[in-house]
Design a protein around this motif. Structure first.
Motif, mmCIF file in Angstrom:
data_model
loop_
_atom_site.group_PDB
_atom_site.id
_atom_site.type_symbol
_atom_site.label_atom_id
_atom_site.label_comp_id
_atom_site.label_asym_id
_atom_site.label_seq_id
_atom_site.Cartn_x
_atom_site.Cartn_y
_atom_site.Cartn_z
ATOM 1 N N ALA A 1 0.827 -1.356 0.139
ATOM 2 C CA ALA A 1 0.035 -0.145 0.005
ATOM 3 C C ALA A 1 0.743 1.138 0.115
ATOM 4 O O ALA A 1 0.633 2.045 -0.706
ATOM 5 C CB ALA A 1 -1.225 0.039 1.202
ATOM 6 N N PRO A 2 1.940 1.439 1.076
ATOM 7 C CA PRO A 2 2.744 2.519 0.597
ATOM 8 C C PRO A 2 3.511 2.926 -0.627
ATOM 9 O O PRO A 2 3.528 3.731 -1.190
ATOM 10 C CB PRO A 2 3.575 2.301 1.889
ATOM 11 C CG PRO A 2 3.044 1.416 2.947
ATOM 12 C CD PRO A 2 2.188 0.713 2.039
ATOM 13 N N PHE A 3 3.937 1.489 -0.835
ATOM 14 C CA PHE A 3 4.646 1.467 -2.401
ATOM 15 C C PHE A 3 3.691 2.102 -3.608
ATOM 16 O O PHE A 3 4.056 2.670 -4.388
ATOM 17 C CB PHE A 3 5.137 0.248 -2.445
ATOM 18 C CG PHE A 3 5.773 -0.006 -3.917
ATOM 19 C CD1 PHE A 3 6.949 0.883 -4.195
ATOM 20 C CD2 PHE A 3 5.360 -0.691 -4.862
ATOM 21 C CE1 PHE A 3 7.793 0.664 -5.502
ATOM 22 C CE2 PHE A 3 6.014 -0.879 -6.206
ATOM 23 C CZ PHE A 3 7.246 -0.090 -6.530
ATOM 24 N N ALA A 4 2.489 1.689 -3.425
ATOM 25 C CA ALA A 4 1.482 2.137 -4.305
ATOM 26 C C ALA A 4 1.276 3.610 -4.527
ATOM 27 O O ALA A 4 0.936 4.150 -5.496
ATOM 28 C CB ALA A 4 0.241 1.130 -4.352
ATOM 29 N N HIS A 5 1.496 4.234 -3.212
ATOM 30 C CA HIS A 5 1.312 5.670 -3.164
ATOM 31 C C HIS A 5 2.520 6.373 -3.756
ATOM 32 O O HIS A 5 2.365 7.557 -4.112
ATOM 33 C CB HIS A 5 0.923 6.155 -1.633
ATOM 34 C CG HIS A 5 -0.171 5.947 -1.236
ATOM 35 N ND1 HIS A 5 -1.349 6.461 -1.088
ATOM 36 C CD2 HIS A 5 -0.938 4.762 -0.654
ATOM 37 C CE1 HIS A 5 -2.368 6.135 -0.966
ATOM 38 N NE2 HIS A 5 -2.214 4.980 -0.319
ATOM 39 N N ALA A 6 3.637 5.750 -3.644
ATOM 40 C CA ALA A 6 4.796 6.446 -4.357
ATOM 41 C C ALA A 6 5.294 6.156 -5.700
ATOM 42 O O ALA A 6 6.130 6.727 -6.271
ATOM 43 C CB ALA A 6 5.894 6.050 -3.193
ATOM 44 N N ASP A 7 4.546 4.791 -6.364
ATOM 45 C CA ASP A 7 5.093 4.432 -7.549
ATOM 46 C C ASP A 7 3.959 3.931 -8.203
ATOM 47 O O ASP A 7 3.048 3.117 -7.699
ATOM 48 C CB ASP A 7 6.381 3.040 -7.382
ATOM 49 C CG ASP A 7 6.872 3.189 -8.480
ATOM 50 O OD1 ASP A 7 6.574 2.699 -9.503
ATOM 51 O OD2 ASP A 7 8.028 3.084 -8.484
ATOM 52 N N PHE A 8 3.986 4.262 -9.542
ATOM 53 C CA PHE A 8 2.942 3.829 -10.265
ATOM 54 C C PHE A 8 2.720 2.232 -10.567
ATOM 55 O O PHE A 8 1.549 1.651 -10.981
ATOM 56 C CB PHE A 8 2.822 4.662 -11.665
ATOM 57 C CG PHE A 8 1.725 4.024 -12.654
ATOM 58 C CD1 PHE A 8 0.384 4.634 -12.172
ATOM 59 C CD2 PHE A 8 1.999 3.260 -13.639
ATOM 60 C CE1 PHE A 8 -0.714 4.485 -13.273
ATOM 61 C CE2 PHE A 8 0.810 3.052 -14.571
ATOM 62 C CZ PHE A 8 -0.503 3.457 -14.242
ATOM 63 N N ARG A 9 3.981 1.554 -10.685
ATOM 64 C CA ARG A 9 3.899 0.287 -10.631
ATOM 65 C C ARG A 9 3.369 -0.448 -9.607
ATOM 66 O O ARG A 9 2.474 -1.558 -9.672
ATOM 67 C CB ARG A 9 5.472 -0.177 -10.987
ATOM 68 C CG ARG A 9 6.285 0.219 -12.238
ATOM 69 C CD ARG A 9 7.654 0.059 -12.083
ATOM 70 N NE ARG A 9 8.289 1.000 -11.081
ATOM 71 C CZ ARG A 9 9.528 1.092 -11.062
ATOM 72 N NH1 ARG A 9 10.281 0.871 -12.119
ATOM 73 N NH2 ARG A 9 9.951 2.341 -10.201
#
Length: 279
Positions: A69-77
């Motif tokens: 979830a945090p990664f999805a907020h920072a990276d479109f992939r």
């Protein structure tokens, strides 16, 4: 600020609330399955249905909780991986758990009849048709990524959660319309459903290829992220749709043939019955 303008999750509640909701859904399903077994021990409730439902919730947990979830907020992939889990993989597992059939098993007779009547209403029949579910699930991706809608929804937490809700509900609707084991009065034949699935596969391929090439897309993210997200959509979407096709074959049952009874041969027109042939 995140790289492509997403609003960050709302503190610990951003992970606590989804986890609590998923836990409550798991407990509710297991309690209903236990009640179905107690009410009709001979028929029971298949354990693989419960395993399917819990698997769907586990996929949602992977998508909605850290670290994805945090990664999805920072990276479109990360967003695209999250989209596939919420909108394609988890819905298939949840639908194969037949939650509506489980409700019909455990509800009192009057409530079950009322639910059946709702399923047979015209709005429910229209929504459950794959021709309607297809644009709601796959067609909405073009609107999301080829207009400013994606950037607008990801800029505020409410839009972010509404987008997740749309992915999940439309994905469940399409999976149910194509291969769901639950009752679907308006569901067409296998050929029509395969055509709709083929259109979905082609649409995913076209959208992902346009996204990879940078044509028509309106996504505020670095080019490498957009291309990486397009690849995830292309290959991950193909696998999800292959699983949906397998589910369609596995849940398909041929229509029962009408029973024929042995009858006396009918004499040709203009001939008379032999003597004593009629009583």
């Amino acid at each position: 600020m995140p790289l492509h303008g997403h609003a960050a999750p709302g503190g610990p509640a951003g992970a606590l609330l989804p986890a609590l909701g998923l836990l409550l859904a798991a407990v509710a399903y297991l309690l209903l399955a236990h009640r179905a077994r107690r009410r009709n021990p001979a028929q029971g409730w298949r354990r693989r249905r419960a395993v399917s439902f819990l698997s769907g919730l586990a996929l949602l947990a992977v998508a909605l909780l850290p670290p994805l979830a945090p990664f999805a907020h920072a990276d479109f992939r990360g967003h695209m991986a999250q989209h596939l889990l919420i909108g394609m993989y988890a819905p298939l597992a949840l639908v194969l758990a037949a939650p509506v059939t489980l409700l019909l098993r455990v509800l009192p007779a009057q409530r079950a009849r009322q639910l059946t009547m709702v399923l047979h209403t015209r709005p429910a029949r229209v929504l459950a048709h794959p021709v309607v579910a297809l644009p709601l699930s796959t067609g909405s991706l073009a609107v999301l990524y080829f207009t400013p809608l994606y950037n607008a929804t990801m800029g505020i937490p409410a839009g972010h959660w509404l987008l997740h809700a749309h992915f999940l509900l439309s994905g469940c609707l399409f999976a149910h319309a194509v291969a769901g084991p639950d009752p679907a009065p308006a569901r067409p034949g296998v050929r029509a459903r395969l055509v709709c699935l083929g259109v979905a596969i082609a649409a995913h391929a076209v959208i992902s290829q346009l996204m990879y090439g940078g044509f028509l897309v309106d996504i505020h993210a670095p080019v490498d992220q957009v291309r990486g997200g397009a690849e995830i959509m292309y290959y991950g979407g193909d696998l999800a749709e292959l699983l949906l096709a397998v589910a369609l074959v596995a849940t398909w049952r041929p229509a029962p043939r009408p029973r024929t009874t042995a009858t006396e041969p009918v004499p040709p027109a203009g001939t008379s019955l032999p003597a004593g042939g009629a009583s």
